[in-house]
Design a protein around this motif. Structure first.
Motif, mmCIF file in Angstrom:
data_model
loop_
_atom_site.group_PDB
_atom_site.id
_atom_site.type_symbol
_atom_site.label_atom_id
_atom_site.label_comp_id
_atom_site.label_asym_id
_atom_site.label_seq_id
_atom_site.Cartn_x
_atom_site.Cartn_y
_atom_site.Cartn_z
ATOM 1 N N THR A 116 0.867 -1.172 0.000
ATOM 2 C CA THR A 116 0.000 0.000 0.000
ATOM 3 C C THR A 116 0.900 1.216 0.000
ATOM 4 O OG1 THR A 116 -1.780 -1.135 1.177
ATOM 5 C CG2 THR A 116 -1.823 1.271 1.191
ATOM 6 N N ILE A 117 0.895 1.955 -1.097
ATOM 7 C CA ILE A 117 1.804 3.080 -1.282
ATOM 8 C C ILE A 117 1.017 4.308 -1.716
ATOM 9 C CG2 ILE A 117 3.801 3.940 -2.577
ATOM 10 C CD1 ILE A 117 4.672 1.041 -2.968
ATOM 11 N N ASN A 118 1.212 5.393 -1.010
ATOM 12 C CA ASN A 118 0.546 6.656 -1.344
ATOM 13 C C ASN A 118 -0.975 6.468 -1.411
ATOM 14 O OD1 ASN A 118 0.494 9.391 -1.939
ATOM 15 N ND2 ASN A 118 0.666 9.081 -4.163
ATOM 16 N N GLU A 164 -3.290 0.506 -3.306
ATOM 17 C CA GLU A 164 -2.837 -0.869 -3.111
ATOM 18 C C GLU A 164 -2.320 -1.421 -4.430
ATOM 19 O OE1 GLU A 164 -4.894 -5.084 -2.076
ATOM 20 O OE2 GLU A 164 -5.073 -3.544 -0.505
ATOM 21 N N TRP A 165 -1.066 -1.831 -4.445
ATOM 22 C CA TRP A 165 -0.426 -2.328 -5.656
ATOM 23 C C TRP A 165 -0.026 -3.795 -5.503
ATOM 24 C CZ3 TRP A 165 -0.148 0.518 -10.024
ATOM 25 C CH2 TRP A 165 -0.290 1.911 -9.916
ATOM 26 N N ASN A 166 -0.276 -4.559 -6.545
ATOM 27 C CA ASN A 166 0.290 -5.897 -6.668
ATOM 28 C C ASN A 166 1.518 -5.762 -7.555
ATOM 29 O OD1 ASN A 166 -1.688 -7.390 -5.186
ATOM 30 N ND2 ASN A 166 -3.085 -7.116 -6.902
ATOM 31 N N ILE A 191 9.194 -5.505 -14.198
ATOM 32 C CA ILE A 191 8.375 -5.359 -13.000
ATOM 33 C C ILE A 191 7.015 -4.827 -13.445
ATOM 34 C CG2 ILE A 191 8.130 -4.227 -10.760
ATOM 35 C CD1 ILE A 191 11.161 -3.976 -10.644
ATOM 36 N N ILE A 192 5.964 -5.542 -13.072
ATOM 37 C CA ILE A 192 4.599 -5.139 -13.416
ATOM 38 C C ILE A 192 3.897 -4.707 -12.137
ATOM 39 C CG2 ILE A 192 2.409 -5.817 -14.457
ATOM 40 C CD1 ILE A 192 3.904 -8.066 -15.900
ATOM 41 N N CYS A 193 3.386 -3.485 -12.135
ATOM 42 C CA CYS A 193 2.651 -2.964 -10.984
ATOM 43 C C CYS A 193 1.188 -2.816 -11.385
ATOM 44 C CB CYS A 193 3.211 -1.612 -10.553
ATOM 45 S SG CYS A 193 4.987 -1.634 -10.200
ATOM 46 N N GLN A 194 0.301 -3.421 -10.610
ATOM 47 C CA GLN A 194 -1.116 -3.459 -10.963
ATOM 48 C C GLN A 194 -1.978 -3.040 -9.785
ATOM 49 O OE1 GLN A 194 -3.059 -6.633 -9.884
ATOM 50 N NE2 GLN A 194 -4.994 -5.714 -10.510
ATOM 51 N N SER A 195 -2.948 -2.176 -10.067
ATOM 52 C CA SER A 195 -3.867 -1.727 -9.026
ATOM 53 C C SER A 195 -5.277 -1.661 -9.604
ATOM 54 C CB SER A 195 -3.451 -0.339 -8.504
ATOM 55 O OG SER A 195 -4.334 0.106 -7.484
ATOM 56 N N GLN A 196 -6.240 -2.232 -8.894
ATOM 57 C CA GLN A 196 -7.628 -2.198 -9.329
ATOM 58 C C GLN A 196 -8.425 -1.344 -8.354
ATOM 59 O OE1 GLN A 196 -8.844 -3.656 -12.172
ATOM 60 N NE2 GLN A 196 -10.868 -2.744 -11.793
ATOM 61 N N TYR A 231 13.893 -2.034 -8.238
ATOM 62 C CA TYR A 231 12.680 -1.663 -7.501
ATOM 63 C C TYR A 231 12.922 -0.467 -6.574
ATOM 64 C CZ TYR A 231 8.715 -1.704 -4.341
ATOM 65 O OH TYR A 231 7.620 -1.318 -3.609
ATOM 66 N N THR A 232 13.973 -0.542 -5.740
ATOM 67 C CA THR A 232 14.172 0.487 -4.719
ATOM 68 C C THR A 232 14.486 1.865 -5.288
ATOM 69 O OG1 THR A 232 16.526 -0.080 -4.503
ATOM 70 C CG2 THR A 232 14.976 -1.231 -3.055
ATOM 71 N N ASP A 233 15.205 1.913 -6.413
ATOM 72 C CA ASP A 233 15.642 3.202 -6.958
ATOM 73 C C ASP A 233 14.765 3.734 -8.086
ATOM 74 O OD1 ASP A 233 17.675 2.777 -5.181
ATOM 75 O OD2 ASP A 233 19.290 3.221 -6.576
ATOM 76 N N PHE A 234 13.943 2.860 -8.679
ATOM 77 C CA PHE A 234 13.147 3.297 -9.821
ATOM 78 C C PHE A 234 11.645 3.067 -9.646
ATOM 79 C CE2 PHE A 234 17.417 2.674 -11.396
ATOM 80 C CZ PHE A 234 17.619 3.793 -12.187
ATOM 81 N N VAL A 235 11.259 1.856 -9.281
ATOM 82 C CA VAL A 235 9.833 1.549 -9.186
ATOM 83 C C VAL A 235 9.195 2.130 -7.922
ATOM 84 C CG1 VAL A 235 8.118 -0.296 -9.040
ATOM 85 C CG2 VAL A 235 10.072 -0.516 -10.586
ATOM 86 N N GLU A 236 9.815 1.915 -6.785
ATOM 87 C CA GLU A 236 9.226 2.418 -5.541
ATOM 88 C C GLU A 236 9.061 3.938 -5.532
ATOM 89 O OE1 GLU A 236 9.514 1.208 -0.912
ATOM 90 O OE2 GLU A 236 11.419 1.828 -1.825
#
Length: 225
Positions: A104-106, A109-111, A135-140, A169-174
């Motif tokens: 759960t970010i900002n 809720e992301w998968n 990396i695939i980030c998905q939120s419904q 992930y830590t430097d780009f996706v997050e």
């Protein structure tokens, strides 16, 4: 099984052609110096936020899909929206994309799915230096789904792991997810339209996939045989 009934399986192969999903082990974290603290803001009809590093828009022909490129770090970001992203991830399950990490970010809720792939359809003959990290980030959110595909080229210097500990992930996706604001938009395509099916035809195929995920591995034999 009728031809129409196997369309969804064929289209899945097309959709993930750039993925050619294969799993492998990534590298350890790097030193995080690729962005030098620089960020690039973006805004679409359905999402806004900022990328880490210098990123340029490369394709926005469709209001529900946008593509961006970080040439320095050799990263492609594909951002899109669809009415049912959960169903899409169920389809990707057939290609081996599974077991997401949930965050759960900002307020969203992301998968988060981690995988590796090679360009095109030569996954079986792939070499280590041809493998892309994805990396695939998905939120419904109710009746609208949001998807972010972050594709690290095979020759990207960004270190990656198939979890949230890698530099990818830590430097780009997050940082991207922390900046994102999701917006309700008008141009939200129906997922069954994207597959060229009617709603009833699509629902029938999704029922087969759900049976398969539940352990009935024979559910798709007629579609794949």
């Amino acid at each position: 099984m009728e031809t129409k009934n196997i369309v969804i399986i064929a289209v899945v192969v097309i959709i993930v052609a750039i993925l050619g999903v294969i799993f492998a082990t990534g590298m350890l974290n790097g030193n995080g110096t690729q962005t030098n603290g620089e960020t690039t803001p973006f805004e679409t009809e359905f999402m806004e936020g900022s990328f880490a590093g210098k990123v340029k828009l490369v394709d926005d022909k469709e209001k529900f899909m946008h593509s961006y490129k970080d040439k320095k770090n050799k990263i492609t970001y594909n951002i899109s929206t669809v009415d049912d992203s959960d169903a899409l991830m169920d389809i990707y399950y057939l290609q081996g994309v599974m077991n997401p990490e949930t965050r759960t970010i900002n307020g969203n809720e992301w998968n988060i799915y981690f995988t590796q792939a090679v360009p095109g359809d030569n996954a079986d003959d792939a070499k280590d230096d041809e493998t892309m990290n994805i990396i695939i980030c998905q939120s419904q959110v109710k009746k609208q789904g949001y998807l972010i595909y972050v594709i690290f080229d095979a020759d990207s210097k960004v270190n990656a792991t198939l979890n949230t500990y890698g530099e990818s992930y830590t430097d780009f996706v997050e940082p991207l997810l922390k900046s994102v604001t999701l917006k309700k938009s008008k141009n939200v395509p129906k997922i069954y339209d994207e597959f060229g099916l009617t709603k009833d035809q699509f629902d029938e195929q999704m029922d087969l996939i759900k049976q398969y995920k539940a352990g009935n591995t024979s559910a798709l034999e007629g579609a794949t045989g």
